[in-house]
Write a protein that holds these residues in place. Structure first.
Motif, mmCIF file in Angstrom:
data_model
loop_
_atom_site.group_PDB
_atom_site.id
_atom_site.type_symbol
_atom_site.label_atom_id
_atom_site.label_comp_id
_atom_site.label_asym_id
_atom_site.label_seq_id
_atom_site.Cartn_x
_atom_site.Cartn_y
_atom_site.Cartn_z
ATOM 1 N N ASP B 129 0.807 -1.159 0.099
ATOM 2 C CA ASP B 129 -0.118 -0.124 0.083
ATOM 3 C C ASP B 129 0.877 1.201 -0.032
ATOM 4 N N ILE B 130 1.467 1.684 -1.141
ATOM 5 C CA ILE B 130 2.397 2.790 -1.267
ATOM 6 C C ILE B 130 2.038 3.923 -1.966
ATOM 7 N N LYS B 131 0.778 3.967 -2.248
ATOM 8 C CA LYS B 131 0.399 4.981 -2.977
ATOM 9 C C LYS B 131 0.666 6.428 -2.057
ATOM 10 N N GLY B 132 1.410 7.539 -2.700
ATOM 11 C CA GLY B 132 1.604 8.710 -2.152
ATOM 12 C C GLY B 132 2.548 8.684 -1.062
ATOM 13 N N THR B 133 3.485 7.385 -0.815
ATOM 14 C CA THR B 133 4.458 7.469 0.048
ATOM 15 C C THR B 133 5.687 8.162 -0.615
ATOM 16 N N PRO B 134 6.868 8.405 0.150
ATOM 17 C CA PRO B 134 7.768 9.045 -0.496
ATOM 18 C C PRO B 134 8.778 8.207 -1.086
ATOM 19 N N GLY B 135 9.776 8.656 -1.930
ATOM 20 C CA GLY B 135 10.610 7.902 -2.945
ATOM 21 C C GLY B 135 11.942 7.987 -2.107
ATOM 22 N N ALA B 136 12.894 7.507 -3.281
ATOM 23 C CA ALA B 136 14.067 7.483 -2.656
ATOM 24 C C ALA B 136 15.125 7.067 -3.963
ATOM 25 N N VAL B 137 16.341 7.668 -3.578
ATOM 26 C CA VAL B 137 17.404 7.044 -4.891
ATOM 27 C C VAL B 137 17.951 5.767 -4.493
ATOM 28 N N ILE B 138 17.956 4.659 -5.165
ATOM 29 C CA ILE B 138 18.531 3.213 -4.893
ATOM 30 C C ILE B 138 19.626 3.053 -5.740
ATOM 31 N N ILE B 139 20.815 2.642 -5.098
ATOM 32 C CA ILE B 139 22.054 2.400 -5.874
ATOM 33 C C ILE B 139 22.478 1.057 -5.797
ATOM 34 N N GLY B 140 22.573 0.470 -7.165
ATOM 35 C CA GLY B 140 22.876 -0.834 -7.257
ATOM 36 C C GLY B 140 24.105 -1.277 -7.911
ATOM 37 N N PRO B 141 24.784 -2.277 -8.025
ATOM 38 C CA PRO B 141 25.991 -2.235 -8.519
ATOM 39 C C PRO B 141 26.106 -2.097 -10.259
#
Lengths: 225, 225
Positions: B129-141
Motif C-alpha cells: 500500500d504505497i500510493k502517495g508515499t515518499p521515494g528514494a534513490v536506490i544504487i545497485g552495482p
C-alpha cells in the motif's frame, strides 16, 4: 462459577481505572485539583559524568557548559560531547553529556545503539542503578576513561511530584501504564514511578520506544495505574 | 447509572477475551484444535524489488540469489544488497533485498532509519500500500533507480492461515493486540491481521518495535483480539 469470578478478578485494574475516571467526572474533579498535564519525551542516547571523569575527559576543574534546559528543573543538555567505544570496537561519536554532574558516570543507550556497539544484552535499569552493568571506553578531547560499569538501557519511567502521585494513587517504585495512540499505538506496561518534590509530571522513554509508538505522530497519550 | 453502563461497554473487549480463554479451558480446547504456536519476528530494514528495477540495479534478466529462507514459505533473504539515499543526502548501505520479486519496488524502514535519512514523517503502511508515499534513490552495482514512491514504515502485522484466524475469531483486516512481557513489557494495540492459506501464524515487527519491547529478552508473547 469459579470461572466468572476469576474473570472479574483478573480485570479489576481496568474496571478500577474506568470507575475512577467516571467518578471524577461526576463527583467534581475540581475538588482534588485538575488532572496533571502529561508530557512524554524521548531521550536520545546520552552520558552523565562524575567529577573525576570530567577531569580526565575535559581537563582538571572544568565544568559542563549549559546548552539548553531539560524539562525537569535544574537538568540541562551541555555543549560537551564524547565518543563511546563498545565491545565490538565500534563507536558512536557526539554522545551528549547531560548536566549537572553526578556521583557516578553513566551511559544511557537505546537497544538499537547498544546492539550496533556490541552490547548484546544490555541491562534495563533505572538511572543510578548500575551495579554489575557493562562498561565502555569513553574518549574526550583531553583524555580517555575506561568505565568499569555504567552502560544501561534506561527503563521507561514517569517523573512526578507527591501531589501528582496522590492524584494517580501511586507511590515511589510503583508501575504504571502509558498508552500512546495513533497508527502505531502501543501501551508501555512497566512505567516506573519516580517521585520527587521538584519534579513535574512527565514520562521519559528512549528513542527506540518513541520510534516504536510513533510518538511524533500523535498527541494521544494517557498514563494510568 | 449511565456511568456504570458506560464503563461496562468500554471494557467489553477485555471481558470477551477473558471469557473466551476461560471458556476454552472448561469446554475443551482440544475439540477445536490446540492453540497455534505464536512466533514473533523482527524485520530489519529491507527492500522488495520489481523486475524492471532489478534489470537496472543488477543487470537485465538477472535474478535474486537465494541466501536463506524466511519464516513464511517461499520468501527468502537474497544475497543482493543496495544503497538507499534519502532526502537529506544521507545513505544506508547494505540494504538487503528480500525475494521473490514483486510487482512494485518497496523499501521498509524503521523510524530510526527513516529519521536518520531525513524522512521526518514516513507513512505507516501495510506492505504493498504505497500510493502517495515518499521515494528514494536506490544504487545497485549496475545502475541507479529513482523510486517515485514506495518508502514506508511497515505497520506491525500478524500473518495467519484461515484455520488460525478462525481460532482467534478474526477476519482479514481486523486488528489484534500483541503483548510482550519482560522488563520492557509492551502491548502493541494495532496489529493488522493478514490471512493467507499458505501462511503460518507469526507477527512481523520492525527493529524499533523489537528494541522497544526488548524482544530478545523474553519469550512471553501473547496475541489476542
Amino acid at each position: 462459577m469459579a470461572s466468572a469470578t476469576n474473570a472479574v478478578a483478573i480485570d479489576r485494574e481496568t474496571v478500577e481505572r474506568i470507575v475512577r475516571q467516571v467518578a471524577l467526572e461526576y463527583l467534581g474533579r475540581d475538588k482534588r485539583g485538575s488532572a496533571p498535564v502529561l508530557t512524554v519525551q524521548a531521550s536520545s542516547r546520552h552520558m552523565h559524568v562524575c567529577r573525576a571523569d570530567m577531569d580526565v575527559l575535559f581537563g582538571p576543574g572544568t565544568d559542563l557548559t549549559f546548552d539548553r534546559p531539560l524539562f525537569q528543573e535544574g537538568n540541562f543538555a551541555s555543549k560537551e560531547t564524547v565518543t563511546i567505544v563498545g565491545p565490538r570496537s565500534r563507536l558512536i561519536s557526539n554522545l551528549r553529556i547531560l548536566g549537572p554532574m553526578r556521583k557516578q558516570s553513566q551511559v544511557e543507550l537505546a537497544f538499537t545503539d547498544a546492539i550496533m556497539l556490541g552490547y548484546s544484552d544490555l541491562p534495563v535499569r533505572l538511572s543510578g542503578d548500575i551495579k554489575g552493568t557493562p562498561g565502555a571506553v569513553i574518549i574526550g578531547p583531553k583524555g580517555v576513561v575506561e568505565l568499569k560499569e555504567g552502560v544501561i538501557r534506561a527503563a521507561i519511567h514517569a517523573h512526578m511530584n507527591p501531589a501528582e502521585a496522590a492524584y494517580f494513587g501511586v507511590k515511589q517504585g510503583d508501575m504504571m501504564k502509558l498508552r500512546v495512540g495513533g497508527p502505531s499505538g502501543v501501551t508501555f506496561n512497566n512505567v516506573h514511578v519516580r517521585i520527587d518534590p521538584k519534579s513535574r509530571l512527565n514520562v521519559h522513554m528512549d528513542t527506540d520506544e518513541a520510534n516504536a509508538c510513533g510518538l511524533h505522530l500523535t498527541k494521544d497519550v494517557e498514563i494510568f495505574k
